[in-house]
Scaffold this active site. Structure first.
Site, mmCIF file in Angstrom:
data_model
loop_
_atom_site.group_PDB
_atom_site.id
_atom_site.type_symbol
_atom_site.label_atom_id
_atom_site.label_comp_id
_atom_site.label_asym_id
_atom_site.label_seq_id
_atom_site.Cartn_x
_atom_site.Cartn_y
_atom_site.Cartn_z
ATOM 1 N N SER A 1 3.940 5.923 -5.334
ATOM 2 C CA SER A 1 3.991 6.214 -6.661
ATOM 3 C C SER A 1 2.998 6.927 -7.225
ATOM 4 C CB SER A 1 3.813 4.482 -7.098
ATOM 5 O OG SER A 1 5.124 3.715 -6.870
ATOM 6 N N MET B 1 0.656 -1.094 -0.097
ATOM 7 C CA MET B 1 -0.025 0.011 -0.147
ATOM 8 C C MET B 1 0.817 1.120 -0.015
ATOM 9 S SD MET B 1 -2.934 1.256 2.456
ATOM 10 C CE MET B 1 -4.341 0.008 2.061
ATOM 11 N N ALA B 2 2.041 1.149 0.833
ATOM 12 C CA ALA B 2 2.817 2.279 0.892
ATOM 13 C C ALA B 2 3.374 2.886 -0.563
ATOM 14 C CB ALA B 2 3.999 2.138 1.935
ATOM 15 N N GLU B 3 3.974 1.716 -1.214
ATOM 16 C CA GLU B 3 4.679 1.952 -2.584
ATOM 17 C C GLU B 3 3.585 2.494 -3.683
ATOM 18 O OE1 GLU B 3 7.853 0.440 -5.628
ATOM 19 O OE2 GLU B 3 7.125 -0.986 -3.969
ATOM 20 N N ALA B 4 2.202 1.874 -3.527
ATOM 21 C CA ALA B 4 1.390 2.297 -4.399
ATOM 22 C C ALA B 4 0.774 4.026 -4.150
ATOM 23 C CB ALA B 4 0.123 1.225 -4.094
#
Length: 131
Positions: A7, A1-4
């Site tokens: 991004s 979730m953090a990278e999404a």
């Protein structure tokens, strides 16, 4: 979730250019279980031409009072930015602007709505996107 979340924020902040995560550091400080209400917030730490760094925090919300929240995860995401978008994905910007961003803005401007079927209630992108 953090990278999404990072991004998506980097993609928007970088003028809808292609981005790629190159470093992800996450501290999980508490747990969340299936059915918990989770609130996520991505905030730019540094927006450069080539690299962006985003801080992403996730909190578990108390269903009886959504103002009570407990930090469950804290992350820093570093992204390589300003890359060319492949020809087959050039129309993705229009789809994002037409379908995703209106829903995002609606979530930004409303109180969390409790739902027994939704474990992720809202996504908040701060800073430049509210201007």
């Amino acid at each position: 979730m953090a990278e999404a979340l990072a991004s998506l924020g980097a993609h928007m902040a970088g003028g809808f250019r292609r981005v790629a995560g190159i470093h992800l550091s996450i501290n999980h400080v508490k747990s969340a279980e299936l059915g918990d209400l989770v609130y996520a917030q991505a905030t730019p730490f540094n927006i450069g031409r080539t690299l962006q760094v985003w801080e992403v925090n996730l909190w578990k919300l108390d269903r009886s009072n959504t103002k009570n929240k407990t930090l469950i995860s804290s992350s820093k995401v570093t992204l390589l930015c300003n890359m060319d978008v492949p020809n087959h994905a050039k129309d993705a910007k229009e789809a994002l602007l037409k379908h995703v961003l209106p829903r995002l803005w609606k979530l930004l401007n409303e109180e969390p709505v409790l739902s027994s079927t939704s474990s992720v209630n809202s996504i908040i992108l701060d800073e430049e996107f509210s201007k």
